[in-house]
Enzyme design. Structure first.
Site, PDB file in Angstrom:
ATOM      1  N   CYS A  71      -1.544   1.009  -4.423  1.00 30.84           N
ATOM      2  CA  CYS A  71      -0.564   2.517  -4.719  1.00 30.84           C
ATOM      3  C   CYS A  71      -0.439   2.636  -5.870  1.00 30.84           C
ATOM      4  CB  CYS A  71       0.884   1.486  -4.380  1.00 30.84           C
ATOM      5  SG  CYS A  71       1.152  -0.050  -5.479  1.00 30.84           S
TER       6      CYS A  71
ATOM      7  N   CYS B 110       1.221  -1.312  -0.135  1.00 31.77           N
ATOM      8  CA  CYS B 110       0.001   0.377   0.062  1.00 31.77           C
ATOM      9  C   CYS B 110       1.508   1.249   0.176  1.00 31.77           C
ATOM     10  CB  CYS B 110      -0.960   0.320   1.298  1.00 31.77           C
ATOM     11  SG  CYS B 110      -0.785   0.013   2.650  1.00 31.77           S
TER      12      CYS B 110
ATOM     13  N   CYS C  63       4.275   0.425  -7.820  1.00 36.07           N
ATOM     14  CA  CYS C  63       4.248  -1.019  -7.921  1.00 36.07           C
ATOM     15  C   CYS C  63       4.942  -1.557  -9.302  1.00 36.07           C
ATOM     16  CB  CYS C  63       3.501  -1.897  -7.592  1.00 36.07           C
ATOM     17  SG  CYS C  63       4.017  -3.809  -6.980  1.00 36.07           S
TER      18      CYS C  63
END
Length: 136
Positions: A85, A11, A89
């Site tokens: 996120c 996250c 990522c």
């Protein structure tokens, strides 16, 4: 997945959702899954309301701390579960990616964080059933 499956929860701040998910999966998997969590922009500390709601179910996050997301952590994972996120990522071929849309516990009361914890717990148990089918 040969050997022990590896799961990475990501996250933004690694202070709430991903910390709860990692602790819950680690607890339910009883050592049968390698579990990590990270944040694309880690906070300084784990959310105190998150620490409290996890303590209520017997899981101690008081010594945990937010960790930065690294390429190595993503490369090591078999399953990468993102929780808000966004594009931070990194994506690698051959990895299984899941995006769990969950409320962010940041700034929420303990009463408001409990349902988030419980929903994460439900999803973690379902994931575990996929990773380690009964009888395997």
């Amino acid at each position: 997945m040969p050997g022990k499956p590896e799961v990475l929860f990501v996250c933004v701040h690694n202070a709430g959702r991903s910390q709860m998910a990692a602790a819950l999966l680690d607890h339910y998997a009883e050592g049968r899954v390698m579990v990590r969590s990270a944040g694309s922009a880690p906070a300084d500390t784990v959310n105190p309301a998150v620490v409290q709601v996890m303590r209520e179910i017997g899981l101690d996050l008081s010594r945990e701390f937010p960790k930065p997301l690294t390429t190595e952590a993503v490369q090591a994972a078999d399953v990468v579960i993102t929780m808000g996120c966004g594009d931070a990522c990194p994506v690698f071929p051959g990895k299984r990616y899941l995006d769990w849309e969950l409320d962010d516990p940041a700034g929420k009361s303990v009463d408001d964080v409990r349902p988030i914890r419980d929903e994460i717990g439900r999803r973690v148990r379902a994931l575990l059933a996929e990773l380690l089918p009964a009888g395997s």
